[in-house]
Design a protein around this motif. Structure first.
Motif, PDB file in Angstrom:
ATOM      1  N   LEU A 240     -18.106 -32.944  37.924  1.00  0.00           N
ATOM      2  CA  LEU A 240     -17.767 -32.514  36.562  1.00  0.00           C
ATOM      3  C   LEU A 240     -17.457 -31.017  36.526  1.00  0.00           C
ATOM      4  O   LEU A 240     -16.483 -30.585  35.907  1.00  0.00           O
ATOM      5  CB  LEU A 240     -18.934 -32.843  35.618  1.00  0.00           C
ATOM      6  N   GLU A 241     -18.280 -30.231  37.215  1.00  0.00           N
ATOM      7  CA  GLU A 241     -18.062 -28.774  37.241  1.00  0.00           C
ATOM      8  C   GLU A 241     -16.721 -28.438  37.894  1.00  0.00           C
ATOM      9  O   GLU A 241     -15.997 -27.558  37.430  1.00  0.00           O
ATOM     10  CB  GLU A 241     -19.209 -28.077  37.977  1.00  0.00           C
ATOM     11  N   ASN A 242     -16.398 -29.151  38.982  1.00  0.00           N
ATOM     12  CA  ASN A 242     -15.128 -28.888  39.668  1.00  0.00           C
ATOM     13  C   ASN A 242     -13.929 -29.200  38.783  1.00  0.00           C
ATOM     14  O   ASN A 242     -12.885 -28.568  38.891  1.00  0.00           O
ATOM     15  CB  ASN A 242     -15.028 -29.698  40.973  1.00  0.00           C
ATOM     16  N   LEU A 243     -14.094 -30.204  37.916  1.00  0.00           N
ATOM     17  CA  LEU A 243     -13.031 -30.541  36.967  1.00  0.00           C
ATOM     18  C   LEU A 243     -12.928 -29.485  35.865  1.00  0.00           C
ATOM     19  O   LEU A 243     -11.839 -28.999  35.541  1.00  0.00           O
ATOM     20  CB  LEU A 243     -13.304 -31.916  36.342  1.00  0.00           C
ATOM     21  N   LEU A 244     -14.084 -29.138  35.284  1.00  0.00           N
ATOM     22  CA  LEU A 244     -14.072 -28.339  34.049  1.00  0.00           C
ATOM     23  C   LEU A 244     -13.998 -26.833  34.260  1.00  0.00           C
ATOM     24  O   LEU A 244     -13.354 -26.129  33.478  1.00  0.00           O
ATOM     25  CB  LEU A 244     -15.310 -28.670  33.202  1.00  0.00           C
ATOM     26  N   HIS A 245     -14.661 -26.320  35.297  1.00  0.00           N
ATOM     27  CA  HIS A 245     -14.727 -24.858  35.443  1.00  0.00           C
ATOM     28  C   HIS A 245     -13.352 -24.179  35.472  1.00  0.00           C
ATOM     29  O   HIS A 245     -13.153 -23.183  34.771  1.00  0.00           O
ATOM     30  CB  HIS A 245     -15.576 -24.459  36.657  1.00  0.00           C
ATOM     31  N   PRO A 246     -12.375 -24.706  36.252  1.00  0.00           N
ATOM     32  CA  PRO A 246     -11.060 -24.049  36.245  1.00  0.00           C
ATOM     33  C   PRO A 246     -10.384 -24.097  34.874  1.00  0.00           C
ATOM     34  O   PRO A 246      -9.717 -23.142  34.469  1.00  0.00           O
ATOM     35  CB  PRO A 246     -10.247 -24.849  37.274  1.00  0.00           C
ATOM     36  N   LEU A 247     -10.560 -25.212  34.153  1.00  0.00           N
ATOM     37  CA  LEU A 247      -9.949 -25.353  32.823  1.00  0.00           C
ATOM     38  C   LEU A 247     -10.589 -24.376  31.838  1.00  0.00           C
ATOM     39  O   LEU A 247      -9.904 -23.746  31.029  1.00  0.00           O
ATOM     40  CB  LEU A 247     -10.122 -26.789  32.306  1.00  0.00           C
TER      41      LEU A 247
END
Length: 202
Positions: A85-92
């Motif tokens: 989840l962090e890998n998905l959301l952090h860049p966004l």
């Protein structure tokens, strides 16, 4: 001149939001990574579709919005899922925050993030202000505010950077365990100091 960025952080229950509101009242542009995190998972945004596909429809409310507590249950006990989840959301989230900071108009802009240190977001800031309170105050405040048990608060604390680690990254520390008036005065003092800084450094 482009405003410099102050990273503002503190553990859960430290009173980050109250301090942030005081800076806003003084005319400082502010972006909150928690708000950015909510924007990126709004219905219709690609992140929400990816989350629903990965975790299943049970993480959605009937109205199509994200069911945060259902998602939290899935990731809190499962570090691999939390990382996904962090890998998905952090860049966004980082992109939303960067866009806001690029458009800021005040002499310095504030980026509020509970995970400023853990996520590496502090590297985007020229200076870091840590809102600090003793752990027992964090636990009391959070239990009262969110109706959580001491164990649940401990689990959240365990997922955040330690107090020592936060303080090690701090350029400035505001101890927020006294009354509101004292905190307001501290914010005004810091604000006056920040206005004298060029690019965040004396």
């Amino acid at each position: 001149m482009k405003p410099w960025t102050l990273g503002l952080t503190g553990g859960i229950g430290s009173g980050k939001s109250a301090v942030a509101e005081q800076f806003v009242a003084l005319g400082v542009d502010l972006v909150d990574s928690d708000q950015a995190a909510r924007w990126v998972v709004e219905p219709g945004r690609p992140a929400l579709a990816a989350i629903a596909q990965h975790f299943g429809e049970q993480v959605l409310n009937p109205d199509g919005h994200l069911n945060r507590s259902a998602l939290r249950e899935q990731i809190f006990t499962n570090p691999a899922e939390r990382r996904w989840l962090e890998n998905l959301l952090h860049p966004l989230i980082a992109a939303e925050v960067a866009q806001f900071l690029a458009n800021a108009k005040s002499p310095y802009a504030i980026m509020v993030s509970p995970l400023l240190i853990e996520s590496g977001q502090y590297k985007l800031a020229q200076r870091v202000l840590v809102i600090d309170v003793p752990e027992h105050v964090q636990i009391e405040r959070t239990m009262r505010r969110d109706q959580l048990s001491a164990e649940q608060v401990q689990a959240i604390l365990a997922a955040q950077a330690t107090r020592e680690e936060r303080l090690r990254h701090a350029d400035d520390v505001l101890s927020n365990d006294r009354e509101l008036t004292w905190m307001k005065n501290e914010v005004e003092r810091l604000h006056a100091f920040y206005l004298t800084l060029n690019g965040g450094q004396p």
